[in-house]
Scaffold this active site. Sequence first.
Site, PDB file in Angstrom:
ATOM      1  CG  ASN A  13     -55.514 -42.750  -6.404  1.00 57.38           C
ATOM      2  OD1 ASN A  13     -56.957 -42.313  -5.067  1.00 57.38           O
ATOM      3  ND2 ASN A  13     -54.620 -42.448  -5.668  1.00 57.38           N
ATOM      4  CE  LYS A  15     -52.858 -38.989  -5.785  1.00 58.82           C
ATOM      5  NZ  LYS A  15     -51.695 -38.716  -5.932  1.00 58.82           N
ATOM      6  CG  HIS A  99     -51.244 -44.230  -2.942  1.00 60.25           C
ATOM      7  ND1 HIS A  99     -50.400 -43.255  -2.719  1.00 60.25           N
ATOM      8  CD2 HIS A  99     -51.322 -43.752  -4.149  1.00 60.25           C
ATOM      9  CE1 HIS A  99     -50.428 -42.213  -3.787  1.00 60.25           C
ATOM     10  NE2 HIS A  99     -51.073 -42.177  -4.605  1.00 60.25           N
ATOM     11  CD  GLU A 101     -50.728 -39.260  -1.994  1.00 56.57           C
ATOM     12  OE1 GLU A 101     -52.013 -39.742  -2.248  1.00 56.57           O
ATOM     13  OE2 GLU A 101     -50.541 -38.805  -3.507  1.00 56.57           O
ATOM     14  CD  GLU A 171     -48.775 -45.040  -7.949  1.00 52.25           C
ATOM     15  OE1 GLU A 171     -49.823 -44.337  -8.744  1.00 52.25           O
ATOM     16  OE2 GLU A 171     -49.820 -44.834  -6.659  1.00 52.25           O
ATOM     17  N   GLY A 177     -47.832 -36.410  -8.371  1.00 53.23           N
ATOM     18  CA  GLY A 177     -48.284 -35.775  -8.305  1.00 53.23           C
ATOM     19  C   GLY A 177     -47.257 -34.083  -8.332  1.00 53.23           C
ATOM     20  CB  SER A 217     -46.141 -36.940 -13.208  1.00 51.81           C
ATOM     21  OG  SER A 217     -46.460 -36.482 -11.960  1.00 51.81           O
TER      22      SER A 217
END
Length: 257
Positions: A13, A15, A99, A101, A171, A177, A217
């Site tokens: 991904n 991003k 996701h 985010e 996730e 991250g 991660s």
Amino acid sequence: MNKKYRRVIIAGNWKMNMLPSQAKGFVEELKKLLPQAMRGCTAVLCVPATHISAMGSQRFRRISVGAQNVSEYDMGAHTGEISAEMLKDADVQYCIIGHSERRQFNGETDEQIRLKLRRLLDAGITPILCVGESLQQRELGLTMEHISYQVKAALASLSEEQVREVVIAYEPIWAIGTGVTASAGQAQEVCFNIRELLRKDYGALISRKVSILYGGSMNAKNCRELLSQPDIDGGLIGGASLKVSDFASIIAVGCEE
Ligand code: PGA
């Protein structure tokens, strides 16, 4: 449960990173580092929309192209949106949806995610549905309650045949991250519970077929332990997918599993 029923999927991904002009060199390099045999294992790069046509038109056969978002609408007056049909026409095979985010920073709701998932399935694109708990939810013991809600809301009213086409990525938000990965035990426990949820709602056959990935991660060092868990069928990898040698190492480990 046995992974032989499922594909191992190692999905990057990117991003909002990397420029289209850099992506080509990255993929050329990655292709050289891919393992010889990739039977039962798929490598995917989920790239920004601006990179898709270049990646698709070059037909990188051993690396599937994924998108990071899709519109919940089919077409028309939706400035700035990209439809599932457009993605399909550009050779996109996978698309991340839900996701954390996007849920957090773009206010994406469970209902929008449900609609996006349907659009993708209708277009013949494999959705990678992201679910995961916050640190607070974990500490309060609400992890599975929250995740079952997210999974059920996204899959609501799909047929068994359609559910079978969905890839789920667990996730944990606190691991994305941050460099803090879930332990293999924690990740396995949630992935197992997601499969149990699928078994109860759609039966053993379907639950055995759905690939469940871990993301948060994951890197070249910790991937082996995570990917060797019985219910973890691959990874959704952010930071480490931007480093070609790290991403290639994770794919190599995934292909061994
Ligand atoms: P990370 O991101 O690997 O950088 O934690 C994973 C993701 O957000 O999909």
